[in-house]
Design a protein around this motif. Structure first.
Motif, short mmCIF file in Angstrom:
data_model
loop_
_atom_site.label_atom_id
_atom_site.label_comp_id
_atom_site.label_asym_id
_atom_site.label_seq_id
_atom_site.Cartn_x
_atom_site.Cartn_y
_atom_site.Cartn_z
N LEU A 17 30.10 46.43 24.38
CA LEU A 17 30.30 47.54 23.45
C LEU A 17 30.18 46.99 22.03
N ILE A 18 29.27 47.59 21.27
CA ILE A 18 28.98 47.16 19.91
C ILE A 18 29.49 48.22 18.94
N ALA A 19 30.24 47.78 17.93
CA ALA A 19 30.71 48.66 16.86
C ALA A 19 30.54 47.92 15.54
N ASP A 20 29.97 48.60 14.57
CA ASP A 20 29.73 47.99 13.25
C ASP A 20 29.01 46.65 13.36
N GLY A 21 28.05 46.57 14.29
CA GLY A 21 27.23 45.38 14.42
C GLY A 21 27.86 44.21 15.16
N GLN A 22 29.06 44.40 15.67
CA GLN A 22 29.68 43.29 16.40
C GLN A 22 30.18 43.74 17.77
N MET A 23 30.21 42.79 18.70
CA MET A 23 30.71 43.11 20.03
C MET A 23 32.24 43.18 19.97
N VAL A 24 32.78 44.34 20.39
CA VAL A 24 34.22 44.52 20.36
C VAL A 24 34.84 44.42 21.76
N GLY A 25 34.00 44.46 22.78
CA GLY A 25 34.50 44.34 24.14
C GLY A 25 33.37 44.30 25.13
N PHE A 26 33.73 44.02 26.39
CA PHE A 26 32.71 43.95 27.43
C PHE A 26 33.32 44.29 28.78
N ALA A 27 32.45 44.64 29.71
CA ALA A 27 32.82 44.86 31.11
C ALA A 27 31.89 43.98 31.95
N GLN A 28 32.47 43.02 32.62
CA GLN A 28 31.70 42.10 33.48
C GLN A 28 31.35 42.84 34.76
N TYR A 29 30.14 42.62 35.28
CA TYR A 29 29.74 43.30 36.52
C TYR A 29 28.90 42.41 37.40
N ARG A 30 28.80 42.83 38.67
CA ARG A 30 27.92 42.19 39.64
C ARG A 30 27.08 43.28 40.28
N PRO A 31 25.76 43.20 40.14
CA PRO A 31 24.90 44.19 40.80
C PRO A 31 24.77 43.84 42.28
N SER A 32 24.67 44.87 43.11
CA SER A 32 24.48 44.67 44.54
C SER A 32 23.76 45.88 45.11
N GLY A 33 22.45 45.78 45.22
CA GLY A 33 21.66 46.90 45.73
C GLY A 33 21.77 48.10 44.83
N ASP A 34 22.25 49.22 45.40
CA ASP A 34 22.37 50.44 44.60
C ASP A 34 23.78 50.62 44.03
N ALA A 35 24.57 49.54 44.02
CA ALA A 35 25.93 49.61 43.49
C ALA A 35 26.14 48.53 42.42
N VAL A 36 27.11 48.80 41.56
CA VAL A 36 27.51 47.86 40.52
C VAL A 36 29.01 47.67 40.66
N THR A 37 29.44 46.43 40.87
CA THR A 37 30.87 46.13 40.92
C THR A 37 31.32 45.70 39.54
N ILE A 38 32.22 46.46 38.94
CA ILE A 38 32.78 46.08 37.64
C ILE A 38 34.03 45.27 37.94
N THR A 39 34.02 43.99 37.52
CA THR A 39 35.08 43.06 37.90
C THR A 39 36.13 42.84 36.82
N HIS A 40 35.77 43.04 35.57
CA HIS A 40 36.71 42.73 34.48
C HIS A 40 36.28 43.46 33.22
N THR A 41 37.23 44.03 32.52
CA THR A 41 36.97 44.69 31.24
C THR A 41 37.88 44.07 30.20
N GLU A 42 37.32 43.79 29.04
CA GLU A 42 38.11 43.14 27.99
C GLU A 42 37.71 43.67 26.61
N ILE A 43 38.71 44.00 25.81
CA ILE A 43 38.51 44.39 24.42
C ILE A 43 39.14 43.29 23.57
N ALA A 44 38.44 42.86 22.53
CA ALA A 44 38.98 41.82 21.65
C ALA A 44 40.34 42.28 21.11
N PRO A 45 41.32 41.37 21.08
CA PRO A 45 42.68 41.75 20.66
C PRO A 45 42.74 42.48 19.32
N GLU A 46 41.92 42.07 18.38
CA GLU A 46 41.95 42.71 17.06
C GLU A 46 41.40 44.14 17.07
#
Length: 95
Positions: A17-46
């Protein structure tokens, strides 16, 4: 959330996720065929408490829908988001 964009960083296997030109968070995933496993979501503390987590979840789930894939919400935050936003319940892959 206005003013944010989602970048699918396939090399790192994460939605960023990009806001004001910087990454403020992300969601880690693993693709598997027609599915996506989202394993972890993190937003920068600030950037916590500003709605970025919900924006990240919404935009990632919208992208998964647009790609005609299913989601496996292994991340507790994503699972809770789907629980509160039933319009995404149909995306959950059946086990």
């Amino acid at each position: 959330m206005n003013g944010t964009t989602l970048k699918d960083n396939t090399g790192a296997q994460r939605y960023e996720l990009i806001a004001d030109g910087q990454m403020v968070g992300f969601a880690q995933y693993r693709p598997s065929g027609d599915a996506v496993t989202i394993t972890h979501t993190e937003i920068a503390p600030e950037h916590g408490g500003k709605g970025y987590g919900s924006a990240l979840a919404k935009q990632a789930l919208d992208l998964i829908r647009d790609e005609r894939k299913r989601v496996i919400p292994a991340c507790g935050f994503i699972a809770q988001y789907i629980g509160k936003h039933q319009e995404y319940a149909d995306l959950v892959a059946q086990s």
